[in-house]
Design a protein around this motif. Sequence first.
Motif, short mmCIF file in Angstrom:
data_model
loop_
_atom_site.label_atom_id
_atom_site.label_comp_id
_atom_site.label_asym_id
_atom_site.label_seq_id
_atom_site.Cartn_x
_atom_site.Cartn_y
_atom_site.Cartn_z
N LEU A 1 -43.18 -110.30 -82.12
CA LEU A 1 -44.22 -109.63 -82.89
C LEU A 1 -45.34 -110.61 -83.26
CD1 LEU A 1 -42.16 -107.18 -85.13
CD2 LEU A 1 -43.37 -106.74 -83.01
N PHE A 2 -44.96 -111.86 -83.58
CA PHE A 2 -46.00 -112.83 -83.90
C PHE A 2 -46.82 -113.20 -82.67
CE2 PHE A 2 -43.79 -113.10 -87.88
CZ PHE A 2 -44.83 -113.26 -88.77
N ALA B 1 -49.14 -110.40 -82.22
CA ALA B 1 -50.20 -110.50 -83.23
C ALA B 1 -51.26 -111.52 -82.79
CB ALA B 1 -49.61 -110.89 -84.58
N VAL C 1 -53.41 -110.14 -80.03
CA VAL C 1 -54.36 -109.12 -80.51
C VAL C 1 -55.48 -109.77 -81.32
CG1 VAL C 1 -54.60 -107.13 -82.04
CG2 VAL C 1 -52.69 -107.25 -80.47
N PHE D 1 -44.40 -116.80 -99.07
CA PHE D 1 -44.46 -115.34 -98.92
C PHE D 1 -45.87 -114.85 -98.69
CE2 PHE D 1 -41.50 -116.49 -102.46
CZ PHE D 1 -40.45 -116.77 -101.62
N TYR D 2 -46.84 -115.58 -99.25
CA TYR D 2 -48.23 -115.17 -99.04
C TYR D 2 -48.62 -115.22 -97.57
CZ TYR D 2 -49.16 -115.09 -104.03
OH TYR D 2 -49.14 -114.77 -105.35
N PHE E 1 -46.95 -114.16 -95.00
CA PHE E 1 -46.73 -112.86 -94.35
C PHE E 1 -47.89 -111.92 -94.66
CE2 PHE E 1 -42.31 -114.28 -95.32
CZ PHE E 1 -41.90 -114.43 -94.01
N ILE E 2 -48.24 -111.89 -95.94
CA ILE E 2 -49.31 -110.98 -96.35
C ILE E 2 -50.60 -111.34 -95.63
CG2 ILE E 2 -50.62 -110.14 -98.33
CD1 ILE E 2 -48.18 -110.81 -100.07
N VAL F 1 -50.96 -112.89 -92.76
CA VAL F 1 -50.88 -112.52 -91.35
C VAL F 1 -51.19 -111.04 -91.17
CG1 VAL F 1 -49.29 -112.21 -89.41
CG2 VAL F 1 -49.26 -114.34 -90.70
N GLY F 2 -50.58 -110.22 -92.03
CA GLY F 2 -50.81 -108.78 -91.93
C GLY F 2 -52.29 -108.44 -92.07
N ILE F 3 -52.91 -109.05 -93.04
CA ILE F 3 -54.31 -108.71 -93.31
C ILE F 3 -55.21 -109.20 -92.17
CG2 ILE F 3 -56.24 -109.14 -94.88
CD1 ILE F 3 -54.10 -109.10 -97.15
N LEU G 1 -54.45 -109.58 -89.10
CA LEU G 1 -54.24 -108.73 -87.94
C LEU G 1 -55.08 -107.46 -88.04
CD1 LEU G 1 -52.64 -108.65 -85.39
CD2 LEU G 1 -50.74 -107.67 -86.64
N ILE G 2 -55.06 -106.87 -89.21
CA ILE G 2 -55.84 -105.64 -89.42
C ILE G 2 -57.33 -105.94 -89.25
CG2 ILE G 2 -56.55 -103.96 -91.16
CD1 ILE G 2 -53.88 -103.35 -90.14
N PHE H 1 -47.13 -103.08 -88.08
CA PHE H 1 -46.63 -104.47 -88.07
C PHE H 1 -47.27 -105.25 -89.21
CE2 PHE H 1 -47.18 -108.89 -86.40
CZ PHE H 1 -45.91 -109.30 -86.75
N SER H 2 -48.56 -105.01 -89.43
CA SER H 2 -49.21 -105.68 -90.56
C SER H 2 -48.55 -105.27 -91.86
CB SER H 2 -50.68 -105.30 -90.62
OG SER H 2 -51.29 -105.60 -89.41
N ALA I 1 -45.43 -107.13 -92.39
CA ALA I 1 -45.66 -108.47 -92.91
C ALA I 1 -46.02 -108.42 -94.40
CB ALA I 1 -46.77 -109.14 -92.12
N VAL I 2 -46.89 -107.47 -94.76
CA VAL I 2 -47.33 -107.40 -96.15
C VAL I 2 -46.18 -107.01 -97.08
CG1 VAL I 2 -48.83 -106.17 -97.77
CG2 VAL I 2 -49.73 -106.94 -95.58
N GLY J 1 -43.85 -109.92 -97.50
CA GLY J 1 -44.40 -110.93 -98.40
C GLY J 1 -44.31 -110.49 -99.86
N GLU K 1 -40.74 -110.61 -101.19
CA GLU K 1 -40.27 -111.97 -101.47
C GLU K 1 -40.92 -112.50 -102.74
OE1 GLU K 1 -37.93 -113.53 -99.97
OE2 GLU K 1 -37.85 -112.98 -97.85
#
Lengths: 251, 360, 354
Positions: free
Chosen positions: B291-292, B295, B298, B336-337, B339-340, B342-344, B346-347, C136-137, C140-141, C144, C147
């Motif tokens: 998935l990474f 990402a 993309v 943990f930030y 992950f957040i 990465v998500g943002i 990607l969007i 998928f985003s 991830a969010v 995060g 956690e």
Amino acid sequence: MGYLLEVKNLTKRFGGLVAVNNVSLGVNAGEVVGLLGDNGAGKSTLIKMISGVYKPDGGKIFFQGREVNIENPMDALSMGIETIYQDLALAENLNVYSNIFLGREKLKKILGLIKVLDHDYMMQESEKVLKRLDIQIPSLKNKIRMLSGGQRQAVAISRSIYWDAKFLIMDEPTAALGIAEQKKVLDLVNLLKSQGIGIIIISHQLHDVFSVADRLVIMRRGVKVAERITKETNPDEVVGLIVGAETVEQT
Amino acid sequence: MILENSEISGRIDLQKKIEAVAKYWSLIFIALLMIIFSFTGKGFLSLSNFQNIVHLSTVFLLLAGAETFVIITGGIDLSIGFIMGFSSVFSAKIIQVMYSGGASEMVSIVVGSISGLILSLIPGIVNGILIAKYRVPPFIATLGMWGITNGITLKICQGFPISSLPPKLVEIGNSYLLYIMPHKAMSFFRIPPGVADENIRNLIRIFPSSLFFSITVLTILWHLLKNTKFGQHTYAIGGNMDAAIRAGINVKRHLIYIYTLSAFLSGLAGVFNVFQTGIGNFTPYNAMYELFAIAAVVIGGASLMGGKGSIIGSILGVLLLKILENGLQISGIEPFYRFIAVGIILIIAVIIDQLFPDLF
Amino acid sequence: MQSLPLNKRMLIFVGKYWALMFLILETILFSFLSHGFLTLRGIQIIFFFGTAIFLLGTAETFVIITGGIDLSVGFIMGFASIVSAKIIVALANSGVSPAWSISIGVVLTMLIGLIPGYINGLLVARLRVPPFIATFSMLAVTHGVSELLIQGVPAKNLPYLANAIGNGYFIYIIPGKVVSFFNKPTASFRGETLLEIIPNVVVFSFILIGIFGFILKRTKFGQHTYAIGGNVDAAIRAGINVKRHLTLIYVISSFFATSAGIIYMLKYVTGKADAGAGFLLDSIVAVVIGGASLYGGKGTVGGTILGCLILAVLETGLRIMGVSTFDKYIAVGVILIFAVLIDQFFPELIHKGD
């Protein structure tokens, strides 16, 4: 009597391109008008303005004698202007009657409060409309995926007739069909005409258009270049009008 | 009239500027991140940290390279992370068995690595055949292969990493092209002799061999995608499969090659992983390597609909994610930030792609 | 249909019912191979451990029918398990009774749990982000955020009542003597055989699954879900509000993931970020085995439950046999590919006359 549907001076621009330029035409109830022209002549844009897909940049649309404002496809549908697109817009994974009722499903209540689909009603009503149009489909529970091209076309037509189409726009109704099926669809068009429905047909198949249309409207580069009574013209003249041969002669 | 024209041309200029920003947004974003992190993170802006980022990116660069080819054809390969684990465990196992059976370090390493690479082709070929010949959707075929390779890997290693491998592996995997002991010594590939342990902190290491390795592989992939018929056909298939078939491209064979290439690169990442860590690692169930990698691809401008994407873009995507990870870590921000973020990101990538569809 | 030759009719039968036959064969096989498999207890264990995959599978069914995918369900589940645990512990610590803490915690979590789905829906339907990327985003969010909420330590100190609900049964019977609902019969019957029937969490799960299965099969909403998956253009031209519908679909998916998270919290009396991480793929596999197509337009909740059962029986059977669960991954992979191949080879056969 006035026209069932009339457009006056319709214009549509895309950026610098004028796709439809000041076009006027009218269609009577129970009349079939063939809309002809080469690719890019503006036929599709014109009918998309009537069916609400595009908003005109200028001009007026009259339906049943009144000026109407068609903002989106739902406006057109609610007036009884139905469009059958080349790709038919059927959900292949659903059965025949579900497609006829798609978006306007008949519901019934069970236990007095929960609304569920009324399959029996939709099936019976679909049978009626197919019978009225003399269409034979083995089972209305068959998924669209299982049907032939002509049968799909017939389902698409039945769908619009069931919803009380007063005016029908058909985009290349015979393009993807075999000879026998083409004939069936043309028979269907004649039947609809006899039931008082106004029809615009777009087709590249001149032979088809000549066999069903009462009048022909020819467009070129966004402009209406000619209008002919079908009986008073012939394919050669029409082809000349489509490709613009006679302007060459004139110069 | 003249005024109007200049107004229009001004607008076009602005449009062009916006498009330029959108096109190179990942590069601009990387630059921004580096500026921010160089303030917030002590030691972020140093040679050793950059080499560290690149070293830790190697595996992801290979996986993203694999996924780039697949995604350009309009497919997806969910099995890459587990094929990587598979080749890692399998080659480590062979090295371990040969080494403990008395074979020399080099022989067991070479034989183990090559057999791991060759074996990693098999899941790729099977993926390709299922997708191209039997028209199994790529998502499903590679998801199935994920399960199968993961199961086989775990059966080989019984759920534990494979260790007691020759020490030479890590030596090679973590070596540098050049070592400099300021004012004293300089040597290639090996730590200069006579550098005592207490002085080793002052040793300057330049150009990790992992970087050399990834540059080589990625250059080949870039060339393959950009300058060859194979690359052209890959784009053609993703752009319009029917057109590709009609143009006489053997689409089925091509797709089988693509998935085999993807598996091979994943296998290469697995073998590299053995060199980097000195053990044969299975891929944990929810590591989400694939998935990474997707990402990163993309973010690099590829579209999951196919027909778009580039190796350079994917490299930028990997670097963006890795710099972000490293920078946040060095700045002492909780992981943990990440992950957040990465998500943002990607969007953002996809929305930029939606707004400017004709850029890439 | 009647006029088809016998061998063709048999092929149709196999094509249509292979999953059911597979489940039966698998069950028979394990009932021979592993001791104690086909008992009341054994069967209840399958359902008890299967709740997460049943719920996530149902979530994924709705999304996959529209032609999408939701990768975030597993971590939304973990997120919900943490949020619910946090709220309940906070309420209980501030002196609210356990029953009220749990009720309020569950209701609030159900509401909060709709947010990730709503965002997914907006991204997919309004901003046209491909579902794979959008969800998928969100994975991830939510990972995060989860956690951050627990800082690496699983939530704990939940009231005992949570455990009692999560691991309790719907009906307790002491044969010939007592039948009671929800509560164990009082201590005076100690030593007698106590039959525990249907775990509470299974009851909760199947009520939800039943309601949404009904919605999908019988209502206009369900019909439109299939139509969107079959042909988006047709759905739009038929006047279906596709954007709103898709948003709702991702909200439903999130709703089921949240329910799974709350049930996890009740079962294991804790909240963990990766509570559902391992179930994502199983749930997608179950949906595909159940006859759905990732291209959309096909799939049923019943089929998905069948798919979930195939996986749950496999896992429980292997576990009781003491075989390493490593084999499970291989088996799941093979079954998945097999399922799709059957679908590829018998498309007309399977769909004729349904």
